[in-house]
Design a protein around this motif. Structure first.
Motif, mmCIF file in Angstrom:
data_model
loop_
_atom_site.group_PDB
_atom_site.id
_atom_site.type_symbol
_atom_site.label_atom_id
_atom_site.label_comp_id
_atom_site.label_asym_id
_atom_site.label_seq_id
_atom_site.Cartn_x
_atom_site.Cartn_y
_atom_site.Cartn_z
ATOM 1 N N GLU A 23 0.810 -1.217 0.000
ATOM 2 C CA GLU A 23 0.000 0.000 0.000
ATOM 3 C C GLU A 23 0.846 1.271 0.000
ATOM 4 O OE1 GLU A 23 -3.455 0.471 0.007
ATOM 5 O OE2 GLU A 23 -3.624 -1.675 -0.472
ATOM 6 N N LYS A 41 -6.417 4.798 5.932
ATOM 7 C CA LYS A 41 -5.645 3.692 5.385
ATOM 8 C C LYS A 41 -4.928 2.883 6.466
ATOM 9 C CE LYS A 41 -3.301 3.971 1.504
ATOM 10 N NZ LYS A 41 -2.239 4.243 0.485
ATOM 11 N N GLU A 66 -15.415 -8.399 4.624
ATOM 12 C CA GLU A 66 -14.707 -7.901 3.448
ATOM 13 C C GLU A 66 -13.407 -7.266 3.900
ATOM 14 O OE1 GLU A 66 -15.448 -8.214 0.325
ATOM 15 O OE2 GLU A 66 -17.527 -8.932 0.427
ATOM 16 N N THR A 85 -8.499 -3.190 2.258
ATOM 17 C CA THR A 85 -7.500 -2.711 1.308
ATOM 18 C C THR A 85 -7.478 -3.578 0.053
ATOM 19 O OG1 THR A 85 -5.718 -4.065 2.250
ATOM 20 C CG2 THR A 85 -6.046 -1.868 3.195
ATOM 21 N N ASP A 86 -7.137 -2.952 -1.062
ATOM 22 C CA ASP A 86 -6.990 -3.707 -2.308
ATOM 23 C C ASP A 86 -5.925 -4.782 -2.165
ATOM 24 O OD1 ASP A 86 -8.919 -2.156 -3.559
ATOM 25 O OD2 ASP A 86 -7.467 -0.765 -4.435
ATOM 26 N N SER A 87 -4.870 -4.469 -1.411
ATOM 27 C CA SER A 87 -3.766 -5.418 -1.257
ATOM 28 C C SER A 87 -4.215 -6.682 -0.543
ATOM 29 C CB SER A 87 -2.613 -4.761 -0.491
ATOM 30 O OG SER A 87 -2.125 -3.635 -1.202
ATOM 31 N N ARG A 140 -7.245 -7.811 -0.318
ATOM 32 C CA ARG A 140 -8.192 -8.533 -1.177
ATOM 33 C C ARG A 140 -7.452 -9.350 -2.225
ATOM 34 N NH1 ARG A 140 -11.446 -3.761 -0.341
ATOM 35 N NH2 ARG A 140 -10.484 -2.708 -2.129
ATOM 36 N N SER A 141 -6.410 -8.770 -2.806
ATOM 37 C CA SER A 141 -5.665 -9.500 -3.834
ATOM 38 C C SER A 141 -4.888 -10.671 -3.246
ATOM 39 C CB SER A 141 -4.703 -8.551 -4.567
ATOM 40 O OG SER A 141 -3.666 -8.097 -3.707
ATOM 41 N N ASN A 145 -8.491 -12.998 -0.880
ATOM 42 C CA ASN A 145 -9.896 -13.282 -1.182
ATOM 43 C C ASN A 145 -10.127 -14.665 -1.785
ATOM 44 O OD1 ASN A 145 -11.239 -11.112 -0.130
ATOM 45 N ND2 ASN A 145 -11.572 -10.060 -2.081
#
Length: 225
Positions: free
Chosen positions: A53, A122, A176, A179-181, A183-184, A187
């Motif tokens: 991030e 964040k 959920e 952060t996008d990180s 999730r990648s 998930n």
């Protein structure tokens, strides 16, 4: 000798040594999940997600310090222990050259880890994702069993495996990562773990489903995170 990590006069390395030693030696043996090892695990996840991030410098030290303290309240209470962790942070951190505003930030991050998580910003999102990193990993079931054992030993009401995994299923279904990180990273495996819990609950409901859901070697999920 390991060089002290000092940023803006904050002596992170010294406080890390102090708090990890306290957790390792003073936490109750009944804490099979919220223990010294869990704090190390969250620290590792914080570093990984923060790097992805783009968090570094003073912010990284603040979030790592919050990770150190986030479960320290278990030294005194099992439930609603985040305020106790903040009290310890406010007592200890000034001795390691943390300023008042830095301590305030750290306490805000600690409080964000309360369930249900409601992080703002964040740094809080990263810490919350790191705290629940395991639900999207290969070691989910061994860790979940440690949490089940811990909960059973620290509450008066007994809980059966079916109820426990029903709770886990509902929690993970609605969870959920922020952060996008995270999730990648997690998930895909989290979805696989959720499917395994559903299979397990199906066996609880109807033991004849055991053979149908038995995992053959060729059915094992890949190691892709």
């Amino acid at each position: 000798m390991k060089k002290s990590a000092i940023f803006g006069h904050m002596n992170y390395t010294a406080v890390e040594q102090r708090i990890l030693s306290k957790l390792e030696n003073e936490l109750s043996p009944s804490l099979h999940y919220h223990n010294y090892e869990h704090t190390l695990d969250v620290l590792h996840s914080v570093e990984q997600i923060s790097a992805m991030e783009g968090v570094n410098g003073e912010e990284l030290l603040l979030i790592k310090t919050a990770a150190l303290f986030h479960d320290a309240g278990y030294l005194w209470a099992y439930d609603d222990n985040e305020p106790l962790a903040c009290s310890l942070a406010r007592k200890v951190l000034p001795d390691f050259n943390f300023g008042a505003s830095q301590v305030d930030t750290i306490c805000q991050l600690i409080m964000a880890t309360q369930i249900p998580q409601q992080p703002k910003g964040k740094l809080a999102m990263i810490l919350c994702d790191a705290d629940l990193d395991y639900i999207g990993r290969d070691d989910f079931f061994p860790i979940a069993h440690k949490l089940f054992r811990e909960w059973t030993e620290n509450h008066e009401r007994a809980i059966e495996s079916r109820e426990w995994y029903t709770r886990q299923f509902l929690f993970m279904r609605d969870h959920e990562y922020f952060t996008d990180s995270a999730r990648s990273l997690r998930n895909v495996k989290k979805k696989q773990n959720l499917g395994k819990i559903a299979q397990l609950l199906s066996v609880f409901e109807n033991p004849s489903n055991f053979e149908a859901y038995a995992i053959r070697p060729s059915d094992k999920p890949s190691d892709t995170p």
